[in-house]
Design a protein around this motif. Structure first.
Motif, PDB file in Angstrom:
ATOM      1  N   ARG A  60     -84.560  92.448 -31.098  1.00 45.09           N
ATOM      2  CA  ARG A  60     -84.013  93.996 -30.800  1.00 45.09           C
ATOM      3  C   ARG A  60     -84.061  95.172 -30.454  1.00 45.09           C
ATOM      4  O   ARG A  60     -83.286  95.609 -30.111  1.00 45.09           O
ATOM      5  N   CYS A  61     -85.580  95.048 -29.719  1.00 44.73           N
ATOM      6  CA  CYS A  61     -85.665  96.594 -28.825  1.00 44.73           C
ATOM      7  C   CYS A  61     -85.493  96.271 -27.709  1.00 44.73           C
ATOM      8  O   CYS A  61     -84.291  97.060 -27.372  1.00 44.73           O
ATOM      9  N   LEU A  62     -85.415  95.255 -27.393  1.00 43.23           N
ATOM     10  CA  LEU A  62     -84.642  95.103 -25.871  1.00 43.23           C
ATOM     11  C   LEU A  62     -83.278  94.791 -25.524  1.00 43.23           C
ATOM     12  O   LEU A  62     -83.225  95.723 -24.915  1.00 43.23           O
ATOM     13  N   ASN A  63     -82.924  94.575 -26.803  1.00 43.12           N
ATOM     14  CA  ASN A  63     -81.066  94.543 -26.889  1.00 43.12           C
ATOM     15  C   ASN A  63     -81.360  96.011 -27.106  1.00 43.12           C
ATOM     16  O   ASN A  63     -79.808  96.770 -26.510  1.00 43.12           O
ATOM     17  N   GLU A  64     -81.347  97.220 -27.760  1.00 42.16           N
ATOM     18  CA  GLU A  64     -80.978  98.620 -28.465  1.00 42.16           C
ATOM     19  C   GLU A  64     -80.941  98.836 -27.042  1.00 42.16           C
ATOM     20  O   GLU A  64     -79.833 100.234 -26.797  1.00 42.16           O
ATOM     21  N   SER A  65     -81.972  98.876 -26.306  1.00 35.52           N
ATOM     22  CA  SER A  65     -82.717 100.185 -25.380  1.00 35.52           C
ATOM     23  C   SER A  65     -81.712  99.299 -24.103  1.00 35.52           C
ATOM     24  O   SER A  65     -81.845  99.652 -23.059  1.00 35.52           O
ATOM     25  N   GLY A  66     -81.334  98.015 -23.700  1.00 32.72           N
ATOM     26  CA  GLY A  66     -81.041  97.471 -22.371  1.00 32.72           C
ATOM     27  C   GLY A  66     -82.712  97.713 -21.154  1.00 32.72           C
ATOM     28  O   GLY A  66     -82.055  97.950 -19.960  1.00 32.72           O
ATOM     29  N   TYR A  67     -83.361  97.446 -21.732  1.00 35.74           N
ATOM     30  CA  TYR A  67     -84.844  97.919 -20.671  1.00 35.74           C
ATOM     31  C   TYR A  67     -84.562  96.077 -19.804  1.00 35.74           C
ATOM     32  O   TYR A  67     -84.206  95.612 -20.405  1.00 35.74           O
ATOM     33  N   SER A  68     -85.295  96.896 -18.694  1.00 36.57           N
ATOM     34  CA  SER A  68     -84.782  94.887 -17.927  1.00 36.57           C
ATOM     35  C   SER A  68     -85.930  95.396 -16.635  1.00 36.57           C
ATOM     36  O   SER A  68     -86.225  96.300 -16.030  1.00 36.57           O
ATOM     37  N   ARG A  89     -82.772 103.529 -15.647  1.00 35.64           N
ATOM     38  CA  ARG A  89     -84.161 102.899 -15.739  1.00 35.64           C
ATOM     39  C   ARG A  89     -84.593 103.550 -16.727  1.00 35.64           C
ATOM     40  O   ARG A  89     -85.922 103.143 -18.059  1.00 35.64           O
ATOM     41  N   VAL A  90     -85.127 105.024 -16.498  1.00 37.00           N
ATOM     42  CA  VAL A  90     -85.904 105.836 -17.528  1.00 37.00           C
ATOM     43  C   VAL A  90     -85.480 106.632 -18.761  1.00 37.00           C
ATOM     44  O   VAL A  90     -86.357 105.107 -19.880  1.00 37.00           O
ATOM     45  N   ALA A  91     -83.687 106.001 -19.180  1.00 37.49           N
ATOM     46  CA  ALA A  91     -83.597 105.807 -20.314  1.00 37.49           C
ATOM     47  C   ALA A  91     -83.623 104.798 -21.085  1.00 37.49           C
ATOM     48  O   ALA A  91     -84.555 104.943 -22.247  1.00 37.49           O
ATOM     49  N   ALA A  92     -83.623 103.459 -20.430  1.00 38.27           N
ATOM     50  CA  ALA A  92     -83.967 102.287 -21.083  1.00 38.27           C
ATOM     51  C   ALA A  92     -85.614 102.402 -21.562  1.00 38.27           C
ATOM     52  O   ALA A  92     -85.893 102.127 -22.802  1.00 38.27           O
ATOM     53  N   ALA A  93     -86.628 103.063 -20.566  1.00 38.94           N
ATOM     54  CA  ALA A  93     -87.713 102.907 -21.183  1.00 38.94           C
ATOM     55  C   ALA A  93     -88.113 103.132 -22.099  1.00 38.94           C
ATOM     56  O   ALA A  93     -88.877 102.916 -22.704  1.00 38.94           O
ATOM     57  N   GLN A  94     -87.535 104.666 -22.225  1.00 41.97           N
ATOM     58  CA  GLN A  94     -87.515 105.675 -23.548  1.00 41.97           C
ATOM     59  C   GLN A  94     -87.362 105.393 -24.550  1.00 41.97           C
ATOM     60  O   GLN A  94     -88.008 104.725 -26.096  1.00 41.97           O
ATOM     61  N   LYS A  95     -86.094 104.490 -24.314  1.00 41.35           N
ATOM     62  CA  LYS A  95     -85.757 103.664 -25.829  1.00 41.35           C
ATOM     63  C   LYS A  95     -86.563 102.521 -26.319  1.00 41.35           C
ATOM     64  O   LYS A  95     -86.760 102.219 -27.560  1.00 41.35           O
ATOM     65  N   LEU A  96     -87.004 101.741 -25.170  1.00 40.74           N
ATOM     66  CA  LEU A  96     -87.644 100.014 -25.627  1.00 40.74           C
ATOM     67  C   LEU A  96     -88.580 101.375 -25.973  1.00 40.74           C
ATOM     68  O   LEU A  96     -89.171 100.822 -27.490  1.00 40.74           O
ATOM     69  N   HIS A  97     -89.891 102.374 -25.367  1.00 42.61           N
ATOM     70  CA  HIS A  97     -90.881 102.957 -25.962  1.00 42.61           C
ATOM     71  C   HIS A  97     -90.449 102.793 -27.840  1.00 42.61           C
ATOM     72  O   HIS A  97     -91.543 102.725 -28.638  1.00 42.61           O
ATOM     73  N   ASP A  98     -90.021 104.036 -27.862  1.00 43.84           N
ATOM     74  CA  ASP A  98     -89.690 104.025 -29.166  1.00 43.84           C
ATOM     75  C   ASP A  98     -89.380 103.566 -30.463  1.00 43.84           C
ATOM     76  O   ASP A  98     -89.845 103.921 -31.433  1.00 43.84           O
ATOM     77  N   CYS A  99     -88.169 102.604 -29.834  1.00 41.33           N
ATOM     78  CA  CYS A  99     -87.497 101.589 -30.762  1.00 41.33           C
ATOM     79  C   CYS A  99     -89.265 101.073 -31.619  1.00 41.33           C
ATOM     80  O   CYS A  99     -89.608 100.683 -32.244  1.00 41.33           O
ATOM     81  N   LEU A 100     -89.968 100.179 -29.731  1.00 42.22           N
ATOM     82  CA  LEU A 100     -91.403  99.328 -30.611  1.00 42.22           C
ATOM     83  C   LEU A 100     -92.043 100.058 -31.135  1.00 42.22           C
ATOM     84  O   LEU A 100     -93.310  99.490 -32.497  1.00 42.22           O
ATOM     85  N   ALA A 101     -92.292 101.481 -31.147  1.00 43.95           N
ATOM     86  CA  ALA A 101     -93.593 102.173 -31.857  1.00 43.95           C
ATOM     87  C   ALA A 101     -92.817 102.610 -33.452  1.00 43.95           C
ATOM     88  O   ALA A 101     -93.821 102.935 -33.776  1.00 43.95           O
ATOM     89  N   ASP A 102     -91.243 102.504 -34.001  1.00 43.25           N
ATOM     90  CA  ASP A 102     -91.094 102.802 -35.017  1.00 43.25           C
ATOM     91  C   ASP A 102     -91.839 101.355 -35.832  1.00 43.25           C
ATOM     92  O   ASP A 102     -91.543 101.664 -36.708  1.00 43.25           O
ATOM     93  N   VAL A 103     -91.581 100.127 -35.092  1.00 47.16           N
ATOM     94  CA  VAL A 103     -92.312  99.516 -36.212  1.00 47.16           C
ATOM     95  C   VAL A 103     -93.641  98.860 -35.100  1.00 47.16           C
ATOM     96  O   VAL A 103     -94.436  97.591 -35.415  1.00 47.16           O
ATOM     97  N   ASP A 104     -94.533  99.849 -34.847  1.00 48.29           N
ATOM     98  CA  ASP A 104     -95.957  99.625 -34.497  1.00 48.29           C
ATOM     99  C   ASP A 104     -96.166  98.860 -33.560  1.00 48.29           C
ATOM    100  O   ASP A 104     -97.730  98.230 -33.171  1.00 48.29           O
ATOM    101  N   ILE A 105     -95.595  99.254 -32.595  1.00 46.59           N
ATOM    102  CA  ILE A 105     -95.588  97.987 -31.952  1.00 46.59           C
ATOM    103  C   ILE A 105     -96.113  98.693 -30.228  1.00 46.59           C
ATOM    104  O   ILE A 105     -94.982  99.550 -29.723  1.00 46.59           O
ATOM    105  N   ALA A 106     -97.748  98.481 -29.157  1.00 47.20           N
ATOM    106  CA  ALA A 106     -97.839  99.725 -28.596  1.00 47.20           C
ATOM    107  C   ALA A 106     -97.592  99.744 -27.456  1.00 47.20           C
ATOM    108  O   ALA A 106     -97.889  98.523 -27.100  1.00 47.20           O
TER     109      ALA A 106
END
Length: 323
Positions: free
Chosen positions: A144-152, A55-72
């Motif tokens: 895209r970010c949800l799919n790439e991160s696996g965040y649930s 869950r921690v890894a998925a959260a980091q991936k989602l956060h970073d992916c969204l940050a890359d497209v300026d979604i805070a």
């Protein structure tokens, strides 16, 4: 959301205020330190097999992916003190539905914006994922970010509800429910069923005392006079603790002995018995028949005292989905 769903989720929100508000809709002002994925904090938890490191890894991936497209977004710590929870930045105008059909909403969103966004959404199945961010459709980036991160969000909720705090709150809910059910049985409704602790803590089960579906409006109102299901004074007294909770980490919170949990009451009928409930989206799928229509009206009566209290306090109703 349909009326029955909104009524149910707001009733649940009152009982789960500590967990849902401070968990999926946490209000902490500072971002927790993010450990390296697979490092000591994550690895020690993962050894228990509960999936926290994932869950921690998925959260980091989602956060970073969204940050890359300026979604805070921000991180919030879960019941293990680890940053597995992602929320939209508090000052963003963000309304979303994730891949599981669950809402994710920023703190700045108004009730009117919420109603407009969800108008026409079919909650009988799994609604399509979407994101409106600062008034712009950002669904493609969101999916895209949800799919790439696996965040649930449901995985995160399961971790919160299964924590010592979550289990304690559930146990107190069972006790409050069963005390109320005993009163109902002693006052003309011997068929009233006690509640049970959930077999799983994933947000799909919630303990509730169940009245017979044959009860009428007049009978219910008379019963509530003898067996009230909400104590506004005790709920108001909780405020002294809620203020402390808002400045504490979720894993540091324990409920005081006198913390009030109102009983949750349903009806022994599909769609109103809190079986297969979804705490995040609200409510259950109920049949479209005369009994369901009657019970929907009775469900509103059960929540009248709760709604009146919230209206007197803040002018708004509790919404589990809002942060």
């Amino acid at each position: 959301m349909p009326t029955t769903a909104r009524t149910t989720v707001k009733a649940i929100a009152a009982g789960l205020a500590v967990i849902v508000t401070l968990g999926l809709a946490a209000c902490g002002s500072d971002e927790p330190d993010l450990p390296s994925v697979g490092g000591s904090a994550g690895a020690s938890t993962a050894a228990g097999g509960d999936g926290t490191a994932d869950r921690v890894a998925a959260a980091q991936k989602l956060h970073d992916c969204l940050a890359d497209v300026d979604i805070a977004t921000t991180y919030e710590n879960d019941a293990d003190g680890l940053p597995s929870i992602v929320n939209f930045a508090a000052d963003a105008q963000a309304l979303a539905i994730d891949l599981e059909g669950l809402p994710m909403i920023s703190a700045a969103v108004s009730e009117d914006d919420l109603d407009k966004f969800y108008d026409g959404v079919d909650w009988s199945g799994t609604p399509e994922a979407r994101l409106q961010y600062d008034g712009i459709d950002r669904t493609d980036d969101w999916v895209r970010c949800l799919n790439e991160s696996g965040y649930s969000q449901s995985d995160v909720l399961a971790g919160i509800l299964g924590s010592p705090l979550g289990v304690d709150l559930m146990q107190r809910s069972v006790e409050a429910n069963n005390e109320w059910a005993a009163c109902a049985r002693a006052n003309g409704f011997p068929e009233t069923k006690d509640s049970q602790m959930p077999a799983k803590f994933d947000g799909t089960e919630y303990p509730a005392a169940l009245l017979p579906s044959s009860i009428t409006e007049d009978q219910l109102r008379a019963l509530l006079e003898v067996c009230p299901n909400f104590d506004g004074a005790r709920m108001t007294a909780n405020a002294q603790y809620d203020t402390q909770f808002q400045s504490a980490e979720l894993n540091e919170i324990s409920l005081p002995d006198d913390y009030y949990v109102a009983p949750t009451i349903g009806f022994d009928y599909p769609g109103f018995d809190y079986a297969d409930v979804n705490i995040l989206t609200g409510g259950q799928s109920a049949p479209n028949d005369a009994t369901a229509q009657k019970l929907s009206a009775l469900d509103s009566i059960l929540n009248e005292a709760l709604y009146d209290w919230y209206a007197a306090q803040s002018g708004v109703l509790p919404t589990a989905a809002a942060s």
